[in-house]
Write an enzyme that holds these catalytic residues in place. Sequence first.
Site, PDB file in Angstrom:
ATOM      1  N   ASP A  71       0.762  -1.195   0.139  1.00 55.26           N
ATOM      2  CA  ASP A  71       0.014  -0.081  -0.123  1.00 55.26           C
ATOM      3  C   ASP A  71       0.978   1.215   0.263  1.00 55.26           C
ATOM      4  O   ASP A  71       1.893   1.385   0.527  1.00 55.26           O
ATOM      5  CB  ASP A  71      -0.883   0.039   1.379  1.00 55.26           C
ATOM      6  CG  ASP A  71      -2.142   0.914   1.073  1.00 55.26           C
ATOM      7  OD1 ASP A  71      -2.074   2.113   0.652  1.00 55.26           O
ATOM      8  OD2 ASP A  71      -3.143   0.295   1.538  1.00 55.26           O
ATOM      9  N   GLY A  75      -4.080   6.361   0.759  1.00 58.56           N
ATOM     10  CA  GLY A  75      -5.584   6.111   0.509  1.00 58.56           C
ATOM     11  C   GLY A  75      -6.097   6.261  -1.020  1.00 58.56           C
ATOM     12  O   GLY A  75      -5.271   6.871  -1.833  1.00 58.56           O
ATOM     13  N   SER A 124       1.347  -0.325  -6.187  1.00 61.09           N
ATOM     14  CA  SER A 124       1.256  -1.761  -6.573  1.00 61.09           C
ATOM     15  C   SER A 124       1.809  -2.241  -7.709  1.00 61.09           C
ATOM     16  O   SER A 124       2.775  -3.139  -7.742  1.00 61.09           O
ATOM     17  CB  SER A 124      -0.265  -2.033  -6.385  1.00 61.09           C
ATOM     18  OG  SER A 124      -0.708  -3.346  -7.239  1.00 61.09           O
ATOM     19  N   ASP A 141      -7.412  -5.981  -2.896  1.00 63.61           N
ATOM     20  CA  ASP A 141      -8.244  -4.980  -2.332  1.00 63.61           C
ATOM     21  C   ASP A 141      -7.887  -3.514  -2.383  1.00 63.61           C
ATOM     22  O   ASP A 141      -7.699  -2.928  -1.503  1.00 63.61           O
ATOM     23  CB  ASP A 141      -8.335  -5.508  -0.947  1.00 63.61           C
ATOM     24  CG  ASP A 141      -9.785  -5.081  -0.363  1.00 63.61           C
ATOM     25  OD1 ASP A 141     -10.581  -4.350  -0.714  1.00 63.61           O
ATOM     26  OD2 ASP A 141      -9.772  -4.998   1.223  1.00 63.61           O
ATOM     27  N   HIS A 144     -10.218   1.168  -6.514  1.00 63.57           N
ATOM     28  CA  HIS A 144     -11.280   0.861  -7.288  1.00 63.57           C
ATOM     29  C   HIS A 144     -11.608   1.523  -8.874  1.00 63.57           C
ATOM     30  O   HIS A 144     -12.454   1.379  -9.141  1.00 63.57           O
ATOM     31  CB  HIS A 144     -12.427   1.034  -6.330  1.00 63.57           C
ATOM     32  CG  HIS A 144     -12.682  -0.036  -5.406  1.00 63.57           C
ATOM     33  ND1 HIS A 144     -12.889   0.218  -4.105  1.00 63.57           N
ATOM     34  CD2 HIS A 144     -12.293  -1.347  -5.242  1.00 63.57           C
ATOM     35  CE1 HIS A 144     -12.688  -0.706  -3.314  1.00 63.57           C
ATOM     36  NE2 HIS A 144     -12.491  -1.648  -3.991  1.00 63.57           N
ATOM     37  N   ASP A 170     -14.822  -6.623  -3.056  1.00 63.81           N
ATOM     38  CA  ASP A 170     -15.904  -5.566  -3.776  1.00 63.81           C
ATOM     39  C   ASP A 170     -15.988  -5.905  -5.116  1.00 63.81           C
ATOM     40  O   ASP A 170     -16.167  -4.835  -5.990  1.00 63.81           O
ATOM     41  CB  ASP A 170     -14.847  -4.358  -3.726  1.00 63.81           C
ATOM     42  CG  ASP A 170     -14.573  -3.742  -2.168  1.00 63.81           C
ATOM     43  OD1 ASP A 170     -15.642  -3.899  -1.244  1.00 63.81           O
ATOM     44  OD2 ASP A 170     -13.454  -3.650  -2.067  1.00 63.81           O
TER      45      ASP A 170
HETATM   46  N1  SAH Z   1      -7.965  -4.262   3.087  1.00 62.18           N
HETATM   47  C1  SAH Z   1      -8.183  -3.205   3.731  1.00 62.18           C
HETATM   48  C2  SAH Z   1      -9.107  -2.306   2.898  1.00 62.18           C
HETATM   49  C3  SAH Z   1      -8.045  -1.677   1.898  1.00 62.18           C
HETATM   50  S1  SAH Z   1      -8.731   0.025   1.119  1.00 62.18           S
HETATM   51  C4  SAH Z   1      -9.285  -3.837   5.011  1.00 62.18           C
HETATM   52  O1  SAH Z   1      -9.568  -4.611   4.983  1.00 62.18           O
HETATM   53  O2  SAH Z   1      -9.851  -2.812   5.660  1.00 62.18           O
HETATM   54  C5  SAH Z   1      -7.609   0.120  -0.350  1.00 62.18           C
HETATM   55  C6  SAH Z   1      -6.080   0.638   0.052  1.00 62.18           C
HETATM   56  O3  SAH Z   1      -5.475   0.667  -1.195  1.00 62.18           O
HETATM   57  C7  SAH Z   1      -6.052   1.976   0.578  1.00 62.18           C
HETATM   58  O4  SAH Z   1      -5.169   2.240   1.581  1.00 62.18           O
HETATM   59  C8  SAH Z   1      -5.135   2.538  -0.646  1.00 62.18           C
HETATM   60  O5  SAH Z   1      -4.111   3.555  -0.103  1.00 62.18           O
HETATM   61  C9  SAH Z   1      -4.583   1.600  -1.379  1.00 62.18           C
HETATM   62  N2  SAH Z   1      -4.263   1.732  -2.764  1.00 62.18           N
HETATM   63  C10 SAH Z   1      -5.112   2.180  -3.690  1.00 62.18           C
HETATM   64  N3  SAH Z   1      -4.507   1.884  -4.783  1.00 62.18           N
HETATM   65  C11 SAH Z   1      -3.231   1.561  -4.708  1.00 62.18           C
HETATM   66  C12 SAH Z   1      -2.076   1.185  -5.469  1.00 62.18           C
HETATM   67  N4  SAH Z   1      -2.159   1.803  -6.785  1.00 62.18           N
HETATM   68  N5  SAH Z   1      -0.993   0.887  -4.965  1.00 62.18           N
HETATM   69  C13 SAH Z   1      -0.858   0.603  -3.629  1.00 62.18           C
HETATM   70  N6  SAH Z   1      -1.983   0.872  -2.725  1.00 62.18           N
HETATM   71  C14 SAH Z   1      -3.376   1.448  -3.349  1.00 62.18           C
HETATM   72 MG    MG Z   2     -12.412  -3.639  -0.200  1.00 62.82          MG
END
Ligand code: SAH
Ligand code: MG
Length: 220
Positions: A71, A75, A124, A141, A144, A170
């Site tokens: 991550d 956010g 990622s 996860d 989105h 999701d």
């Molecule tokens: N798995 C967590 C929820 C994840 S929310 C739970 O169980 O509560 C989605 C997360 O993905 C966020 O923290 C966001 O910072 C991260 N995120 C979104 N796009 C991303 C990317 N391209 N690379 C890394 N992290 C990413």
């Molecule tokens: Mg999710």
Amino acid sequence: MAAEPAPDILDAFEAAKGFMPVKEGLALYAAAAEAAALGLPLLEVGTYCGRSTILLADAARAAGVSVITVDHHRGSEEQQPGWDYHDPDTVDPSIGRMDTLPTFRRTLHRAGLEDHVIAVVGRSPQVAALWNTPLALVFIDGGHTDEHAGADYEGWAPHVAEGGLLVIHDVFPDPVDEWTGQAPYRIYLRALASGAFTEISATDSLRVLRRTGAVTPGRG
Ligand code: SAH
Ligand code: MG
């Protein structure tokens, strides 16, 4: 019977900030416990504050493998100030940006699971581009948007070992249920269409697929 987390782990999960309901969490745990028996690491995209990481880490601990959780900790779009999923407590006031890393670290520490988790702070696709280790399970996860979910699928699906699991959160086939879009649903469809993955379970928006064929670059 599907493997279940111990009561103290379930308590830690329920107390953690995040976006995973208990029912889906139990399905994630069962998938993680099954996959970890392959003796390979588990990888999560989208750590946030570590809610789902707790479950992956407990399953990994039981099998003697590690969890890698990726991550950038800044956010997703819908978690920024002014959006529905924003939590003001996640903002670092000294820079005015979200930073979920400190909360994540406290969550894992309290759950006693730090030794089983390797946290990678970064984007990622950049991490995936450097990756070269087969994985027992990939849990997507993260972001989105089609850009982010698509890159997560393309970057990580090829690293799921034969017999390993690809878990996607999701997934909303019906646009009526959509809250942050259907990009996760679209990568789920791509995974099935690729011929490399077979669905083994669906629990609300959590889909578990098994890698049963070769992931062909550029296909699906
Ligand atoms: N798995 C967590 C929820 C994840 S929310 C739970 O169980 O509560 C989605 C997360 O993905 C966020 O923290 C966001 O910072 C991260 N995120 C979104 N796009 C991303 C990317 N391209 N690379 C890394 N992290 C990413
Ligand atoms: Mg999710």
